[in-house]
Design a protein around this motif. Sequence first.
Motif, mmCIF file in Angstrom:
data_model
loop_
_atom_site.group_PDB
_atom_site.id
_atom_site.type_symbol
_atom_site.label_atom_id
_atom_site.label_comp_id
_atom_site.label_asym_id
_atom_site.label_seq_id
_atom_site.Cartn_x
_atom_site.Cartn_y
_atom_site.Cartn_z
ATOM 1 N N LEU A 144 0.815 -1.211 0.000
ATOM 2 C CA LEU A 144 0.000 0.000 0.000
ATOM 3 C C LEU A 144 0.852 1.265 0.000
ATOM 4 C CD1 LEU A 144 -3.179 0.666 0.322
ATOM 5 C CD2 LEU A 144 -2.473 1.466 2.577
ATOM 6 N N MET A 145 1.992 1.230 0.655
ATOM 7 C CA MET A 145 2.869 2.400 0.672
ATOM 8 C C MET A 145 3.345 2.724 -0.746
ATOM 9 S SD MET A 145 2.739 3.142 3.838
ATOM 10 C CE MET A 145 3.877 4.517 3.805
ATOM 11 N N GLN A 146 3.721 1.692 -1.475
ATOM 12 C CA GLN A 146 4.311 1.880 -2.794
ATOM 13 C C GLN A 146 3.287 2.288 -3.845
ATOM 14 O OE1 GLN A 146 7.589 1.714 -3.395
ATOM 15 N NE2 GLN A 146 7.375 2.199 -5.573
ATOM 16 N N VAL A 147 2.087 1.715 -3.794
ATOM 17 C CA VAL A 147 1.135 1.921 -4.884
ATOM 18 C C VAL A 147 0.047 2.944 -4.569
ATOM 19 C CG1 VAL A 147 1.518 -0.443 -5.669
ATOM 20 C CG2 VAL A 147 -0.448 0.057 -4.209
ATOM 21 N N ILE A 252 -1.418 8.623 5.743
ATOM 22 C CA ILE A 252 -2.236 7.596 5.093
ATOM 23 C C ILE A 252 -1.766 6.203 5.495
ATOM 24 C CG2 ILE A 252 -2.904 6.606 2.870
ATOM 25 C CD1 ILE A 252 -2.631 9.471 1.698
ATOM 26 N N GLY A 253 -0.459 5.981 5.475
ATOM 27 C CA GLY A 253 0.068 4.660 5.818
ATOM 28 C C GLY A 253 -0.190 4.272 7.260
ATOM 29 N N ASN A 254 0.145 5.168 8.193
ATOM 30 C CA ASN A 254 -0.037 4.860 9.614
ATOM 31 C C ASN A 254 -1.512 4.709 9.961
ATOM 32 O OD1 ASN A 254 2.703 5.321 9.611
ATOM 33 N ND2 ASN A 254 2.673 7.019 11.044
ATOM 34 N N GLY A 255 -2.353 5.560 9.381
ATOM 35 C CA GLY A 255 -3.779 5.479 9.662
ATOM 36 C C GLY A 255 -4.396 4.192 9.149
ATOM 37 N N THR A 256 -4.014 3.781 7.937
ATOM 38 C CA THR A 256 -4.534 2.528 7.385
ATOM 39 C C THR A 256 -4.076 1.339 8.217
ATOM 40 O OG1 THR A 256 -4.511 3.477 5.152
ATOM 41 C CG2 THR A 256 -4.656 1.076 5.328
ATOM 42 N N HIS A 257 -2.810 1.343 8.599
ATOM 43 C CA HIS A 257 -2.292 0.252 9.430
ATOM 44 C C HIS A 257 -3.036 0.174 10.752
ATOM 45 C CE1 HIS A 257 0.741 -1.380 12.396
ATOM 46 N NE2 HIS A 257 0.611 -2.377 11.548
ATOM 47 N N ALA A 258 -3.283 1.316 11.377
ATOM 48 C CA ALA A 258 -3.995 1.329 12.660
ATOM 49 C C ALA A 258 -5.410 0.780 12.503
ATOM 50 C CB ALA A 258 -4.032 2.751 13.224
ATOM 51 N N GLU A 400 7.030 -0.294 4.335
ATOM 52 C CA GLU A 400 6.101 -1.028 3.492
ATOM 53 C C GLU A 400 4.852 -1.388 4.288
ATOM 54 O OE1 GLU A 400 7.724 -4.754 2.232
ATOM 55 O OE2 GLU A 400 8.088 -5.461 4.273
ATOM 56 N N LEU A 401 3.763 -1.672 3.577
ATOM 57 C CA LEU A 401 2.524 -2.111 4.199
ATOM 58 C C LEU A 401 1.822 -3.087 3.244
ATOM 59 C CD1 LEU A 401 0.513 -1.998 6.522
ATOM 60 C CD2 LEU A 401 -0.535 0.016 5.459
ATOM 61 N N PRO A 402 2.203 -4.382 3.288
ATOM 62 C CA PRO A 402 1.620 -5.374 2.376
ATOM 63 C C PRO A 402 0.162 -5.667 2.745
ATOM 64 C CG PRO A 402 3.720 -6.136 3.304
ATOM 65 C CD PRO A 402 3.273 -4.972 4.116
#
Length: 407
Positions: A144-147, A252-258, A400-402
């Motif tokens: 998700l981080m990359q795309v 966006i990354g940290n929020g989605t992961h949480a 990264e966030l797969p």
Amino acid sequence: MVESAAADSIELVDEDFYTDPHRYYDRWRARGPVHRVQLVSGSQVWVIVGYTEGRAALADPRLRKNAADLYELFRQRNVRTLSDSNAQTLAAHMLNSDPPEHTRLRKLVSRAFLPRRVATLRPRIEEITAALLDDMAAHDEIDLMQVFANPLPVTVICELLGVPFDERADFQEWTRILVSSGGTIEERAAATLGMSEYLRKLMVDKRAHPGDDLLSELVQPTPDGDRLDEQELVAMAFLLLVAGHETTVNLIGNGTHALLRNRPQWDALRADPTAIPAAIEEFLRHDGPVGWTTLRYTHEPVQIAGIDIPAGEFIYVALSAANRDPARFDSGATLDIAANATGHLAFGHGIHFCVGAPLARLEADIAFKSLLTRFPDLTLADPAFEPSWQHSLLIRGMSELPVRPHG
């Protein structure tokens, strides 16, 4: 006494800090809101972890940020840091300045980030977001981080500033090195040289071939005759380019992961998208994209939480720690999208409050609404996934966030 214990002792930061800084913050907070800390580099600084004390420090005129004075203090204190002309040029932006110079510099760019002007960007940001999610839909597993989390704000800031998007790989690699707390002097020198030369050439091009973008506006004099000189242009472009994408990427990354770690809250936002703006404030409070503020120094002796700090000392506010201070926020370490996160310090406070906050909030609003609607079954690719965090005091973000878009 808490005050004497904090003042007389030195807290040590080790490499594991980046993986779990809150383990440190909790221990420090139990002993007081301000501490002297020795960093991995060996430098000693003061770090504020309490909300009340941190908020006050962010607006305290006795805590200065002038870049030239900071470099002089580095020299006096034998702090090993890159201090060539390129480094000092990149550092001489409005975030590292004090009034009246800060007032002048901020005035030149603030109009571009007024909420009403930022709101006009919504259709284009929605268009960019939709295209990125279309690409995601074609895959069973993606980073998700990359795309998504990375290209969305990078595309937006490139278009806003007038920076070629196909040159993003270079400036993002330089950014990664420059915001890192590690790396060698040689690596930082190379990144500084690359970034400064790139931005100088870009600003020359803007003067010769102005376009409908913010950097083209900045090379022109204002109606009252003010204009940025070459060093100021390069420094301003550096700040807007780096801050304009790096923080929103990690919001966006940290929020989605949480959310993916708290499935009931993911489902609650799916059921009620109108709650997303308030949820974004909670993402910012709970695990915001900025860990520590940029550096301040004491212009004169100050007392914080009963501790006397001499003039000429370096001070950071640990925003991540202040935003989880249980004396201010009942949620503390728990993500609670229904909680009132008003007053968090993720964007700072006082005269240095993030000028790009309206843009970051708009991008995040579109990103989360679109992601939740398009991929309601989004899951972590590996339920046992543990993030690899950037080795940076300034930036809190994952490498990264797969995820699986379709569950």
